[in-house]
Design a protein around this motif. Sequence first.
Motif, mmCIF file in Angstrom:
data_model
loop_
_atom_site.group_PDB
_atom_site.id
_atom_site.type_symbol
_atom_site.label_atom_id
_atom_site.label_comp_id
_atom_site.label_asym_id
_atom_site.label_seq_id
_atom_site.Cartn_x
_atom_site.Cartn_y
_atom_site.Cartn_z
ATOM 1 N N TRP A 68 -15.884 106.123 48.634
ATOM 2 C CA TRP A 68 -16.249 105.634 47.306
ATOM 3 C C TRP A 68 -17.214 104.473 47.439
ATOM 4 O O TRP A 68 -17.084 103.642 48.344
ATOM 5 C CB TRP A 68 -15.001 105.166 46.550
ATOM 6 C CG TRP A 68 -14.201 106.279 45.945
ATOM 7 C CD1 TRP A 68 -14.256 107.606 46.257
ATOM 8 C CD2 TRP A 68 -13.196 106.146 44.936
ATOM 9 N NE1 TRP A 68 -13.354 108.310 45.507
ATOM 10 C CE2 TRP A 68 -12.694 107.450 44.683
ATOM 11 C CE3 TRP A 68 -12.669 105.071 44.236
ATOM 12 C CZ2 TRP A 68 -11.693 107.686 43.738
ATOM 13 C CZ3 TRP A 68 -11.677 105.293 43.298
ATOM 14 C CH2 TRP A 68 -11.196 106.597 43.048
ATOM 15 N N GLY A 70 -19.970 101.519 45.142
ATOM 16 C CA GLY A 70 -20.124 100.777 43.903
ATOM 17 C C GLY A 70 -18.852 100.067 43.504
ATOM 18 O O GLY A 70 -18.039 99.654 44.343
ATOM 19 N N GLU A 71 -18.647 99.954 42.190
ATOM 20 C CA GLU A 71 -17.524 99.171 41.693
ATOM 21 C C GLU A 71 -16.166 99.775 42.011
ATOM 22 O O GLU A 71 -15.154 99.075 42.027
ATOM 23 C CB GLU A 71 -17.641 98.956 40.175
ATOM 24 C CG GLU A 71 -17.548 100.226 39.329
ATOM 25 C CD GLU A 71 -18.890 100.853 39.048
ATOM 26 O OE1 GLU A 71 -19.505 101.380 39.997
ATOM 27 O OE2 GLU A 71 -19.325 100.824 37.882
ATOM 28 N N ILE A 72 -16.109 101.068 42.291
ATOM 29 C CA ILE A 72 -14.809 101.691 42.526
ATOM 30 C C ILE A 72 -14.416 101.704 44.008
ATOM 31 O O ILE A 72 -13.324 102.142 44.358
ATOM 32 C CB ILE A 72 -14.763 103.129 41.967
ATOM 33 C CG1 ILE A 72 -15.798 104.034 42.650
ATOM 34 C CG2 ILE A 72 -14.959 103.117 40.457
ATOM 35 C CD1 ILE A 72 -15.691 105.481 42.228
ATOM 36 N N HIS A 102 -10.439 96.228 44.470
ATOM 37 C CA HIS A 102 -11.684 96.625 43.806
ATOM 38 C C HIS A 102 -12.304 95.416 43.121
ATOM 39 O O HIS A 102 -11.588 94.506 42.690
ATOM 40 C CB HIS A 102 -11.417 97.710 42.750
ATOM 41 C CG HIS A 102 -10.768 98.946 43.288
ATOM 42 N ND1 HIS A 102 -11.485 99.949 43.885
ATOM 43 C CD2 HIS A 102 -9.473 99.320 43.348
ATOM 44 C CE1 HIS A 102 -10.666 100.906 44.275
ATOM 45 N NE2 HIS A 102 -9.427 100.550 43.959
ATOM 46 N N ILE A 103 -13.617 95.399 43.011
ATOM 47 C CA ILE A 103 -14.259 94.345 42.260
ATOM 48 C C ILE A 103 -13.948 94.544 40.775
ATOM 49 O O ILE A 103 -13.612 95.651 40.350
ATOM 50 C CB ILE A 103 -15.791 94.322 42.478
ATOM 51 C CG1 ILE A 103 -16.438 95.618 41.950
ATOM 52 C CG2 ILE A 103 -16.133 94.090 43.936
ATOM 53 C CD1 ILE A 103 -17.957 95.570 41.947
ATOM 54 N N PRO A 104 -14.022 93.481 39.960
ATOM 55 C CA PRO A 104 -13.786 93.647 38.525
ATOM 56 C C PRO A 104 -14.765 94.655 37.922
ATOM 57 O O PRO A 104 -15.967 94.631 38.215
ATOM 58 C CB PRO A 104 -14.037 92.239 37.969
ATOM 59 C CG PRO A 104 -13.757 91.324 39.125
ATOM 60 C CD PRO A 104 -14.252 92.068 40.328
ATOM 61 N N HIS A 105 -14.244 95.552 37.103
ATOM 62 C CA HIS A 105 -15.096 96.509 36.403
ATOM 63 C C HIS A 105 -14.313 97.152 35.265
ATOM 64 O O HIS A 105 -13.127 96.872 35.079
ATOM 65 C CB HIS A 105 -15.660 97.578 37.350
ATOM 66 C CG HIS A 105 -14.639 98.484 37.974
ATOM 67 N ND1 HIS A 105 -13.934 98.168 39.111
ATOM 68 C CD2 HIS A 105 -14.219 99.732 37.629
ATOM 69 C CE1 HIS A 105 -13.130 99.157 39.439
ATOM 70 N NE2 HIS A 105 -13.274 100.125 38.542
ATOM 71 N N ASP A 106 -14.985 97.977 34.505
ATOM 72 C CA ASP A 106 -14.369 98.689 33.381
ATOM 73 C C ASP A 106 -14.015 100.092 33.855
ATOM 74 O O ASP A 106 -14.892 100.959 33.937
ATOM 75 C CB ASP A 106 -15.352 98.744 32.214
ATOM 76 C CG ASP A 106 -14.778 99.447 30.984
ATOM 77 O OD1 ASP A 106 -13.718 100.090 31.118
ATOM 78 O OD2 ASP A 106 -15.397 99.367 29.912
ATOM 79 N N VAL A 110 -16.160 103.812 33.795
ATOM 80 C CA VAL A 110 -16.378 104.584 35.021
ATOM 81 C C VAL A 110 -15.826 105.997 34.851
ATOM 82 O O VAL A 110 -16.467 106.988 35.222
ATOM 83 C CB VAL A 110 -15.737 103.888 36.230
ATOM 84 C CG1 VAL A 110 -15.763 104.801 37.456
ATOM 85 C CG2 VAL A 110 -16.453 102.573 36.529
ATOM 86 N N VAL A 137 -14.189 94.649 30.851
ATOM 87 C CA VAL A 137 -14.153 94.522 32.303
ATOM 88 C C VAL A 137 -12.800 93.932 32.688
ATOM 89 O O VAL A 137 -12.430 92.856 32.223
ATOM 90 C CB VAL A 137 -15.294 93.613 32.814
ATOM 91 C CG1 VAL A 137 -15.112 93.305 34.299
ATOM 92 C CG2 VAL A 137 -16.643 94.288 32.578
ATOM 93 N N GLN A 139 -10.368 92.245 35.378
ATOM 94 C CA GLN A 139 -10.445 91.492 36.628
ATOM 95 C C GLN A 139 -9.661 92.187 37.741
ATOM 96 O O GLN A 139 -9.990 92.049 38.925
ATOM 97 C CB GLN A 139 -9.910 90.077 36.422
ATOM 98 C CG GLN A 139 -10.797 89.217 35.536
ATOM 99 C CD GLN A 139 -12.203 89.068 36.096
ATOM 100 O OE1 GLN A 139 -12.373 88.653 37.244
ATOM 101 N NE2 GLN A 139 -13.197 89.414 35.289
#
Length: 223
Positions: A68, A70-72, A102-106, A110, A137, A139
């Motif tokens: 995986w 990116g953000e995921i 994982h980094i913070p994301h929505d 995704v 988003v 955290q």
Amino acid sequence: MRVFQIYFDDGQRAGLDYPPVRNDDCTVYFESSVIKQLVESGAHVGHDYFGVVSHQLREKLGYTRDSWGGEIANLSTRAFSPEAFEAEVLRGAPDVMGFQTHIPHDPVAVAERFHPGFTQSFRDVMTAIGYGWTPTVFQHVLYFNHFVAKAPIYESYVKEMLAPAIAVMDHMPELMQNSLYPYPLPAPLQARFGIPHYPFHPFLCERFFSYFAHLHRLRCAHY
């Protein structure tokens, strides 16, 4: 800490890290229906932390780290063992400990990229059970139900969000549409569900706890 690991056939049992639970009555909610049943039966009572993970725990720890992006992507580089994980939980004593980082994301946004229509369904379910939702988003993002939480928190999640959401989704036939998950539904489940593809239900359920943690400002840590 009490953690169960769910499997579906005997070939998946070898090498599990936690006490196994065979899901012979698999529903469209997959692990989430077992989570609901375990908590409603009191399996979490008397334990500081509780969790329910799939038989693919180790596989997904590696897959999300190595494949995986990116953000995921799973950013954790720690070697996993149940003993090391539990020691980290007890050392930090967070409300929640995820098996991945994982980094913070929505995660809803995704999911929309992979499962078109996901966002509207997520909004509809949350609205129906009394939670407002707008793109947010988080955290702390926890995929696949791969987390443990303090037992009272886990119980609150199931009673306040997961169980009401399942009751609502039981009456949303549109969720049986093709989620576009890129793997075929196992033949026994095709016969049981009457469809050849994965429906939306399990992917919605897997994102509920991240929202619950966000709403309640839970103190989360990641392995």
